[in-house]
Design a protein around this motif. Structure first.
Motif, mmCIF file in Angstrom:
data_model
loop_
_atom_site.group_PDB
_atom_site.id
_atom_site.type_symbol
_atom_site.label_atom_id
_atom_site.label_comp_id
_atom_site.label_asym_id
_atom_site.label_seq_id
_atom_site.Cartn_x
_atom_site.Cartn_y
_atom_site.Cartn_z
ATOM 1 N N LEU A 254 -16.962 -54.502 38.158
ATOM 2 C CA LEU A 254 -18.173 -55.035 37.796
ATOM 3 C C LEU A 254 -18.626 -54.927 36.309
ATOM 4 O O LEU A 254 -19.107 -55.572 35.710
ATOM 5 N N GLN A 255 -18.100 -53.886 35.737
ATOM 6 C CA GLN A 255 -18.389 -53.700 34.217
ATOM 7 C C GLN A 255 -17.737 -54.506 33.372
ATOM 8 O O GLN A 255 -18.173 -54.777 32.473
ATOM 9 N N ASN B 288 -19.800 -57.577 33.452
ATOM 10 C CA ASN B 288 -21.111 -57.254 32.640
ATOM 11 C C ASN B 288 -20.512 -57.541 31.197
ATOM 12 O O ASN B 288 -21.450 -58.116 30.229
ATOM 13 N N SER B 289 -19.650 -56.752 30.881
ATOM 14 C CA SER B 289 -19.190 -56.751 29.416
ATOM 15 C C SER B 289 -18.896 -58.061 28.869
ATOM 16 O O SER B 289 -19.259 -58.191 27.724
ATOM 17 N N GLU C 285 -27.026 -61.381 39.344
ATOM 18 C CA GLU C 285 -27.923 -60.439 39.149
ATOM 19 C C GLU C 285 -28.119 -59.340 40.007
ATOM 20 O O GLU C 285 -28.037 -58.164 39.851
ATOM 21 N N ARG D 242 -30.567 -57.158 35.181
ATOM 22 C CA ARG D 242 -30.045 -58.551 34.863
ATOM 23 C C ARG D 242 -29.156 -58.446 33.679
ATOM 24 O O ARG D 242 -29.365 -57.929 32.717
ATOM 25 N N PRO D 243 -27.933 -58.989 33.794
ATOM 26 C CA PRO D 243 -26.931 -58.886 32.474
ATOM 27 C C PRO D 243 -27.518 -59.822 31.602
ATOM 28 O O PRO D 243 -28.448 -60.813 31.592
ATOM 29 N N PHE E 152 -26.069 -56.021 39.742
ATOM 30 C CA PHE E 152 -26.346 -55.070 38.492
ATOM 31 C C PHE E 152 -27.933 -54.556 38.978
ATOM 32 O O PHE E 152 -28.651 -55.002 39.404
ATOM 33 N N SER F 242 -24.679 -65.629 35.345
ATOM 34 C CA SER F 242 -25.527 -64.121 35.189
ATOM 35 C C SER F 242 -26.622 -64.187 36.156
ATOM 36 O O SER F 242 -26.833 -63.315 36.914
ATOM 37 N N LEU G 43 -20.149 -61.053 30.205
ATOM 38 C CA LEU G 43 -21.342 -61.817 29.973
ATOM 39 C C LEU G 43 -22.425 -61.428 28.930
ATOM 40 O O LEU G 43 -23.151 -62.518 28.640
ATOM 41 N N ILE G 44 -22.640 -60.232 28.560
ATOM 42 C CA ILE G 44 -23.506 -59.860 27.568
ATOM 43 C C ILE G 44 -23.056 -59.819 25.949
ATOM 44 O O ILE G 44 -23.535 -59.341 25.357
#
Length: 493
Positions: A483-484, A487-488, A438, A444-445, A441, A434, A490-491
């Protein structure tokens, strides 16, 4: 200690009731403990009974009346030589039949019986209950050897269980025709005997080169070839029998019953040595930092535990061998990275992008980094994190499955601690990734307490490859969508 047996002369004298009182008592005591001598003694008893019976019939027919009346009423006696010779000849025929007629069915039928028995066994059938017994003493009971209930803690029982743990009967259902057949087939030199009893068959196999088991026998119910008893005669110990048991395993009484009832001893579950070795193997890999998912794995096949590894050089090979030197029961299979061989069961599978399109983040990378080396460094760093995450998720997945399989073992707590340690390492790798990506994004995630599953780690790895290495030919895949996806993952909370 090799078991001693009575000589044929001693058995013959005992059958004819010609031993002294002291010798007879010693011989009878030995017969109680020795099944082999009991069988041979029964043969001698049978011979004596036949000879006695034929002699009695011969004399009565020759004299025309009972012998006691003849002795009482006649003063002169002429020995009936002709009937006596007939009796002697008949006895010799009986002896010849007993000595030379094969009472045992030819050895070839052992394979046929085992084949019939295996056809009646199904992999999904529940293992029958069984009891392990040594010289009349019940040592343990269970339904699978992984869940033995120890009923007796004597030295004799401990020795018997230790011996069993070194054989093919150490795991699974010991009353299995398949297990017996596998042991028998592995013998290069053996002698088989098949005995037909009233309601059962008995297969007896003498092993001529087995270092542990000298002789084994398996009794099969005649009606359906169902195994009911296994007998193992170990090289240096007593005979151990494992017989079918329909009684439930002993259980500790409820607390409410303790006031009014005598509570039996708490059952002691005996850990399978293979389970303990497996956990030790996983812990050794952790100590070596060889649990990345890309270097080594622990493989299990029944009681056998094997570690398969691919190492970069001889120094690493020696380090692995040194770590496992303390565990001679664990076999090692080490290959060099230059020639790894078959690694299908060693590393996690990666989703390969088959398209020829440029990476989805190519334009973004050019905007962020004018230098091609800087672009390559950013991409390679992220992909290295992704590979480490996938490997660690692979190990966590393996450990969690094996932990569930070892739920009955006292070593499960060690496995649970190891799983938690691996999850912490996986979480640290996710946090590192992450931080590395960074700049891609707007924000940051976020951090997550959830660690990725193996399936999620595979999707993350595939998405990062599309973004930073090679894009797919599909028009539906875009930079923003990939990218989405990253992100989904990792978070996720």
């Amino acid at each position: 200690m090799r078991v001693k047996h009575l000589t044929e002369e001693a058995l013959l004298e005992l059958a004819g009731q010609r031993l002294s009182t002291n010798d007879r008592q010693l011989a009878e005591k030995h017969l109680v403990e020795c099944a082999a001598c009991r069988r041979e003694f029964a043969d001698f008893q049978f011979v004596h009974s036949v000879i006695g019976h034929m002699a009695e019939i011969g004399y009565q027919e020759a004299l025309g009346e009972p012998a006691r009346d003849l002795i009482k009423n006649r003063k002169e006696f002429a020995f009936p030589w002709t009937p006596a010779l007939a009796v002697v000849a008949g006895c010799l025929c009986v002896l010849a039949i007993l000595l030379f007629y094969p009472r045992m069915i030819p050895a070839v039928n052992a394979s046929e019986l085992l084949s019939d028995a295996m056809q009646h066994e199904t992999d999904g059938s529940k293992a029958a209950g069984f009891r392990i017994q040594v010289s009349g003493q019940i040592c343990a009971s269970g339904r699978r050897s992984e869940q033995l209930v120890l009923l007796e803690t004597s030295v004799r029982c401990h020795s018997a269980l230790q011996h069993i743990n070194k054989t093919r009967w150490a795991s699974g259902n010991p009353l299995s025709a398949r297990t017996y057949a596998a042991w028998r087939s592995a013998l290069k030199h053996r002698t088989d005997h098949v005995i037909k009893n009233n309601a059962s068959w008995e297969i007896r196999t003498i092993a001529e080169e087995d270092d542990t088991v000298r002789e084994a026998s398996l009794e099969l119910r005649a009606s359906d070839f169902h195994p009911t008893k296994l007998t193992l005669d170990f090289i240096d110990d007593e005979e151990v029998s494992i017989s079918e048991d329909t009684e439930p395993l002993p259980a500790v009484l409820p607390v409410a019953d303790i006031v009014t009832k005598v509570v039996p001893p708490k059952p002691q579950y005996v850990d399978n040595p293979g389970d303990l070795l497996e956990v030790q193997a996983w812990m050794a890999l952790h100590q070596l930092n060889a649990d990345s998912g890309w270097e080594a794995i622990v493989l299990r096949n029944g009681p056998d535990v094997r570690v398969k590894a691919v190492v970069p050089d001889d120094n690493r090979k020696q380090a692995v061998e040194k770590e496992f030197a303390a565990y001679p029961g664990i076999s090692l299979e080490i290959h060099f990275a230059a020639n790894p061989g078959d690694i299908s069961d060693l590393f996690p599978a990666r989703i390969h992008i088959t398209g020829e399109a440029p990476a989805l983040a190519t334009d973004w990378l050019r905007q962020q980094y004018e230098n091609s080396e800087a672009r390559a460094e950013f991409s390679n760093q992220a992909l290295r994190f992704s590979q480490k995450i996938l490997g660690r998720a692979f190990i966590v997945d393996k450990l969690e499955k094996r932990r569930a399989a070892l739920a009955h073992c006292s070593c499960e707590k060690d496995m649970a601690a190891l799983v938690e340690a691996e999850k912490r390492s996986l979480g640290e790798l996710e946090a590192g990734l992450s931080a590395n990506i960074e700049p891609m994004f707007s924000a940051r995630p976020g951090s997550s307490s959830h660690v990725l599953t193996l399936a999620e780690a595979m999707r993350l790895d595939a998405s990062l490859h599309e973004l930073l290495w090679r894009g797919s030919d599909s028009a539906d895949t875009t930079f923003d969508a990939s990218l989405q996806q990253v992100n989904s993952l990792l978070i996720r909370n």
